[in-house]
Design an enzyme around this catalytic site. Structure first.
Site, PDB file in Angstrom:
ATOM      1  N   ASP A 183      -1.387  -2.201  -4.062  1.00 13.04           N
ATOM      2  CA  ASP A 183      -2.787  -2.255  -3.644  1.00 13.04           C
ATOM      3  C   ASP A 183      -3.449  -0.915  -3.915  1.00 13.04           C
ATOM      4  OD1 ASP A 183      -2.574  -4.841  -2.643  1.00 13.04           O
ATOM      5  OD2 ASP A 183      -2.413  -4.225  -0.541  1.00 13.04           O
ATOM      6  N   MET A 184      -4.783  -0.927  -4.075  1.00  8.85           N
ATOM      7  CA  MET A 184      -5.497   0.344  -4.233  1.00  8.85           C
ATOM      8  C   MET A 184      -6.210   0.684  -2.927  1.00  8.85           C
ATOM      9  SD  MET A 184      -6.032   2.933  -6.002  1.00  8.85           S
ATOM     10  CE  MET A 184      -5.631   2.629  -7.730  1.00  8.85           C
TER      11      MET A 184
ATOM     12  N   LYS B 269       0.867  -1.184   0.000  1.00  7.14           N
ATOM     13  CA  LYS B 269       0.000   0.000   0.000  1.00  7.14           C
ATOM     14  C   LYS B 269       0.902   1.232   0.000  1.00  7.14           C
ATOM     15  CE  LYS B 269      -3.899  -2.141   2.176  1.00  7.14           C
ATOM     16  NZ  LYS B 269      -3.296  -3.466   1.979  1.00  7.14           N
TER      17      LYS B 269
ATOM     18  N   ARG C 219      -4.860  -6.129 -11.011  1.00 10.90           N
ATOM     19  CA  ARG C 219      -5.745  -6.921 -10.151  1.00 10.90           C
ATOM     20  C   ARG C 219      -7.096  -6.215 -10.169  1.00 10.90           C
ATOM     21  NH1 ARG C 219      -4.301  -6.288  -4.272  1.00 10.90           N
ATOM     22  NH2 ARG C 219      -2.770  -7.951  -4.545  1.00 10.90           N
TER      23      ARG C 219
HETATM   24  C1  LIG Z   1      -6.528 -10.891  -3.504  1.00 16.32           C
HETATM   25  C2  LIG Z   1      -7.374  -9.722  -3.167  1.00 16.32           C
HETATM   26  C3  LIG Z   1      -6.804  -8.462  -3.127  1.00 16.32           C
HETATM   27  C4  LIG Z   1      -7.584  -7.347  -2.849  1.00 16.32           C
HETATM   28  N1  LIG Z   1      -7.014  -6.102  -2.925  1.00 16.32           N
HETATM   29  C5  LIG Z   1      -7.803  -5.020  -2.754  1.00 16.32           C
HETATM   30  C6  LIG Z   1      -7.286  -3.723  -2.950  1.00 16.32           C
HETATM   31  O1  LIG Z   1      -6.118  -3.519  -3.297  1.00 16.32           O
HETATM   32  N2  LIG Z   1      -8.133  -2.669  -2.759  1.00 16.32           N
HETATM   33  C7  LIG Z   1      -9.438  -2.846  -2.398  1.00 16.32           C
HETATM   34  O2  LIG Z   1     -10.162  -1.852  -2.258  1.00 16.32           O
HETATM   35  N3  LIG Z   1      -9.941  -4.078  -2.184  1.00 16.32           N
HETATM   36  C8  LIG Z   1      -9.167  -5.159  -2.361  1.00 16.32           C
HETATM   37  N4  LIG Z   1      -9.696  -6.410  -2.176  1.00 16.32           N
HETATM   38  C9  LIG Z   1     -11.014  -6.562  -1.533  1.00 16.32           C
HETATM   39  C10 LIG Z   1     -12.143  -6.557  -2.544  1.00 16.32           C
HETATM   40  O3  LIG Z   1     -12.269  -5.265  -3.077  1.00 16.32           O
HETATM   41  C11 LIG Z   1     -13.483  -6.957  -1.897  1.00 16.32           C
HETATM   42  O4  LIG Z   1     -13.803  -6.075  -0.872  1.00 16.32           O
HETATM   43  C12 LIG Z   1     -13.481  -8.362  -1.324  1.00 16.32           C
HETATM   44  O5  LIG Z   1     -12.805  -9.255  -2.152  1.00 16.32           O
HETATM   45  C13 LIG Z   1     -14.916  -8.866  -1.181  1.00 16.32           C
HETATM   46  O6  LIG Z   1     -15.549  -8.851  -2.443  1.00 16.32           O
HETATM   47  P1  LIG Z   1     -15.915 -10.180  -3.252  1.00 16.32           P
HETATM   48  O7  LIG Z   1     -15.716  -9.900  -4.697  1.00 16.32           O
HETATM   49  O8  LIG Z   1     -15.187 -11.330  -2.707  1.00 16.32           O
HETATM   50  O9  LIG Z   1     -17.477 -10.292  -3.092  1.00 16.32           O
HETATM   51  P2  LIG Z   1     -18.415 -10.380  -1.774  1.00 16.32           P
HETATM   52  O10 LIG Z   1     -19.809 -10.291  -2.315  1.00 16.32           O
HETATM   53  O11 LIG Z   1     -18.006  -9.403  -0.737  1.00 16.32           O
HETATM   54  O12 LIG Z   1     -18.108 -11.802  -1.278  1.00 16.32           O
HETATM   55  C14 LIG Z   1     -18.555 -12.953  -1.976  1.00 16.32           C
HETATM   56  C15 LIG Z   1     -18.603 -14.097  -1.015  1.00 16.32           C
HETATM   57  O13 LIG Z   1     -17.275 -14.381  -0.579  1.00 16.32           O
HETATM   58  C16 LIG Z   1     -17.241 -14.644   0.794  1.00 16.32           C
HETATM   59  N5  LIG Z   1     -16.425 -13.621   1.446  1.00 16.32           N
HETATM   60  C17 LIG Z   1     -15.982 -12.458   0.932  1.00 16.32           C
HETATM   61  N6  LIG Z   1     -15.178 -11.823   1.822  1.00 16.32           N
HETATM   62  C18 LIG Z   1     -15.135 -12.614   2.913  1.00 16.32           C
HETATM   63  C19 LIG Z   1     -14.505 -12.540   4.159  1.00 16.32           C
HETATM   64  N7  LIG Z   1     -13.718 -11.525   4.516  1.00 16.32           N
HETATM   65  N8  LIG Z   1     -14.692 -13.572   5.051  1.00 16.32           N
HETATM   66  C20 LIG Z   1     -15.446 -14.632   4.724  1.00 16.32           C
HETATM   67  N9  LIG Z   1     -16.093 -14.754   3.558  1.00 16.32           N
HETATM   68  C21 LIG Z   1     -15.936 -13.772   2.673  1.00 16.32           C
HETATM   69  C22 LIG Z   1     -18.657 -14.660   1.261  1.00 16.32           C
HETATM   70  O14 LIG Z   1     -19.146 -15.976   1.159  1.00 16.32           O
HETATM   71  C23 LIG Z   1     -19.355 -13.783   0.280  1.00 16.32           C
HETATM   72  O15 LIG Z   1     -20.717 -14.068   0.153  1.00 16.32           O
HETATM   73  C24 LIG Z   1      -8.953  -7.524  -2.511  1.00 16.32           C
HETATM   74  C25 LIG Z   1      -9.519  -8.796  -2.548  1.00 16.32           C
HETATM   75  C26 LIG Z   1      -8.767  -9.875  -2.897  1.00 16.32           C
HETATM   76  C27 LIG Z   1      -9.426 -11.209  -2.984  1.00 16.32           C
END
Ligand SMILES: Cc1cc2nc3c(=O)[nH]c(=O)nc-3n(C[C@H](O)[C@H](O)[C@H](O)COP(=O)(O)OP(=O)(O)OC[C@H]3O[C@@H](n4cnc5c(N)ncnc54)[C@H](O)[C@@H]3O)c2cc1C
Length: 302
Positions: free
Chosen positions: A127-128, A93, A178
């Site tokens: 990261d963003m 970050k 990403r």
């Molecule tokens: C590798 C990676 C890097 C990321 N980097 C960034 C970044 O640089 N900047 C940024 O703003 N965001 C980042 N994120 C976070 C991302 O933006 C989302 O907030 C996060 O991934 C949840 O969104 P989702 O697409 O999984 O969907 P969601 O609808 O939130 O989740 C889908 C399903 O996944 C499961 N799930 C999701 N999160 C969790 C959790 N914490 N614990 C348990 N179950 C969960 C649940 O079953 C949920 O129903 C990153 C995520 C990943 C996977």
């Protein structure tokens, strides 16, 4: 997405909980406090066919000493990844390298880190963070990729600006992105707030990136988006080296295993560090809906 009032209440109560109890909630998502914990987590992931990306916890630091400490720790991380022969990059970050108080200094620190990464033939993902730093973060990415191949950025599908950012980045040169939904709660005038709109934006951006030849980390645990991504990869005839799925440590392990079994590359984000408590609390304050996952995780393994 608007925050659920129950989750907000829970976040409010968390500072009153003993740290040990907060650790019980957080430890599934954090490798531990020391570098060795991160290496161990990555080794276990490598053994089951996943790669890793290590995040040294810490952000929004306020002075140069803290920048130097973070930089040193990231260099040690790169050394250790090589010494332990791990399949793993790093995620950084920019606020951890002073973005919020010295933009030029932050870029210099990133250049120093990129030089180490180049020596180690390793990859650095920027990261963003929240929308107040989207432009400056992408600008630093642009500057770095002029001189370094092994650097990538992050695009958030919740932001209205992202389609334009993707178009601009791809027009300017080879792009490694990403793609994620975005974890920060943003105002309606700059971000989609409806879950379906964020999903649709994600799928459109993914197609835009894949069709334009960018390398993409598809960072989601959302089964609908994973299914749509698999369909896009097939429909567009995308080669294996142009994409990978990415997931967070401790989340949707069953889906992760299924993707690996189906032959997709999958990278897991592995945060570690002394600042796990601050990190967990900040994440929860930024987006109280994460509390829903945490409550669920106490009972259900998905
Ligand atoms: C590798 C990676 C890097 C990321 N980097 C960034 C970044 O640089 N900047 C940024 O703003 N965001 C980042 N994120 C976070 C991302 O933006 C989302 O907030 C996060 O991934 C949840 O969104 P989702 O697409 O999984 O969907 P969601 O609808 O939130 O989740 C889908 C399903 O996944 C499961 N799930 C999701 N999160 C969790 C959790 N914490 N614990 C348990 N179950 C969960 C649940 O079953 C949920 O129903 C990153 C995520 C990943 C996977």
């Amino acid at each position: 997405m608007p925050a659920n009032p129950l989750h907000k209440l829970m976040i409010g109560a968390m500072p009153l909980m003993p740290r040990a109890l907060t650790w019980r909630f957080s430890r599934r998502y954090i490798a531990g406090t020391h570098l060795d914990d991160a290496y161990r987590a990555v080794r276990e992931l490598n053994e089951v066919g996943c790669t890793g990306t290590i995040d040294v916890l810490g952000e929004d630091i306020t002075n140069q000493d803290q920048v130097n400490t973070a930089l040193q720790l990231y260099r040690e991380t790169l050394d250790g990844i090589q010494d332990n022969a791990l399949q793993c990059g790093i995620s950084v970050k920019l606020s951890e390298l002073g973005l919020r108080f010295d933009v030029d200094g932050c870029e210099s620190a990133m250049r120093a880190l990129m030089s180490s990464a180049r020596q180690h033939e390793n990859f650095v993902r920027i990261d963003m963070e929240d929308s107040s730093v989207t432009s400056v973060t992408l600008d630093i990415y642009r500057e770095l990729r002029r001189d370094f191949d092994q650097v990538g950025a992050v695009i958030q599908s919740c932001l209205h600006r992202s389609a334009q950012d993707v178009a601009d980045l791809m027009a300017e040169g080879p792009t490694d992105i990403r793609l994620c939904k975005g974890i920060y709660i943003e105002p309606e005038d700059i971000a989609f707030t409806d879950a379906d709109d964020i999903r649709d934006s994600f799928s459109e951006l993914l197609d835009q990136l894949l069709e334009g030849g960018a390398r993409v980390g598809i960072a989601t645990h959302d089964p609908v988006l994973v299914e749509r991504a698999e369909a896009s990869i097939k429909r567009l005839g995308i080669e294996k080296d142009q994409y990978e799925f990415q997931m967070l440590l401790g989340v949707t392990e069953r889906l992760r295993k299924r993707l690996v079994a189906d032959g997709h590359s999958l990278r897991v984000y592995v945060p570690f560090g002394e600042l796990w408590y601050q990190y967990s609390m900040r994440r929860l304050r930024e987006n109280p809906n994460i509390a829903g996952h945490i409550i669920k995780n106490l009972f259900v393994r998905n």
